[in-house]
Design an enzyme around this catalytic site. Structure first.
Site, short mmCIF file in Angstrom:
data_model
loop_
_atom_site.label_atom_id
_atom_site.label_comp_id
_atom_site.label_asym_id
_atom_site.label_seq_id
_atom_site.Cartn_x
_atom_site.Cartn_y
_atom_site.Cartn_z
N HIS A 121 -59.22 122.27 -0.17
CA HIS A 121 -60.52 122.04 -0.79
C HIS A 121 -61.44 121.20 0.10
CE1 HIS A 121 -59.46 117.84 -1.81
NE2 HIS A 121 -58.25 118.33 -2.02
N ASP A 122 -62.70 121.56 0.09
CA ASP A 122 -63.77 120.81 0.75
C ASP A 122 -63.65 120.81 2.27
OD1 ASP A 122 -65.04 119.68 -1.78
OD2 ASP A 122 -63.02 118.85 -1.94
N GLY A 139 -57.35 118.32 2.49
CA GLY A 139 -58.71 118.37 2.00
C GLY A 139 -59.70 117.65 2.90
#
Length: 264
Positions: A121-122, A139
């Site tokens: 994520h991200d 992340g």
């Protein structure tokens, strides 16, 4: 009209370009957009709020747009956006973002992402990168254009890998890797400038020499980071040719934003 295999499950709300190909047993969710000529391999899952551009090829058994592996995630409609002409091989996982960091994971164009790679994520991946098999990003990692990440490499959250950097296989990154630098090991340490890669991409001999000099200042002269930055600034100021000045400036700018510190 999209070419959808009879065994695939495609939500009617998904937005598919007319010449998309969906393979056997693939699953495409309602909030997915697939651009022209994109191909989804058998048993792959494209879910979440996910947008893929044109000419992407997703290998078998991949999961693209899955929920973040973050305990703070509470089902928010965060996104994954991918550019064009990416090659995603088997069993790759790429997750959407979290609201704690802008709600977006992004992958640029012309990337080569091999089997079992994980992009969490991200993360933000630029253009023309190469991820060898089993490279794993935690992340919030940033990977800049043309970077190469070796197989079985693990990257700590919030690390940034600069443009044209090359990471050796089975490395562990816990700090940022400056542009143009080769790094490897557990924990990764610097091993010179990515000279061959720069030659292949058209960097001039003068630019490569300047970057080698910058590397010596940064890693060989016993200077603190702040002292090294001042000397690199002087190298940039003395480089009148744009093709020399620009990469030196790029590396200097990177050093000014390295929030986790750089590998040493």
């Amino acid at each position: 009209m999209a070419n959808i295999h009879p065994t695939a499950v495609v939500d009617p709300k998904a937005q598919l370009a007319d010449d998309v190909i969906i393979g056997p047993y693939a699953v495409v969710g309602p909030n997915v957009t697939l651009g022209a000529r994109t191909q989804v391999g058998s048993h792959s899952v494209i879910e979440g709020h996910t947008t893929l551009g044109e000419d992407n090829k997703i290998g078998h058994f991949s999961v693209i747009g899955g929920e973040p592996q973050d305990m703070k995630y509470a089902g928010e409609p965060t996104r994954l956006v991918m550019g064009d002409r990416n090659r995603i091989r088997e069993f790759v996982t790429i997750h959407t973002g979290t609201v704690q960091d802008g709600g977006l994971t992004s992958v640029g164009s012309d990337n080569w992402i091999m089997a079992y790679v994980h992009i969490a994520h991200d993360c933000h991946v630029g253009d023309r990168t190469v991820f060898s098999s089993n490279a794993q990003l935690a992340g919030h990692v940033h990977v800049d254009d043309w970077a190469i990440i070796g197989g079985m490499t693990g990257v700590h959250q919030f690390v940034r890998i600069g443009a044209h950097a090359m990471i050796g296989g089975a490395s562990v990154l816990v700090q940022d890797v400056p542009p143009f630098v080769i790094a490897s090991g557990d924990r990764a340490t610097p091993h010179g400038v990515n000279v061959e890669g720069l030659r292949r991409r058209g960097f001039s001999a003068d630019a490569i020499t300047a970057l080698r000099n910058v590397y010596k200042v940064l890693y060989k002269n016993g200077l603190t980071l702040e002292e090294a930055k001042k000397e690199i600034e002087a190298i940039a100021a003395g480089a009148s040719a744009p093709d020399v000045n620009a990469p030196v400036r790029e590396l200097l700018d990177f050093l000014g934003t390295a929030s986790r510190g750089i590998i040493r």
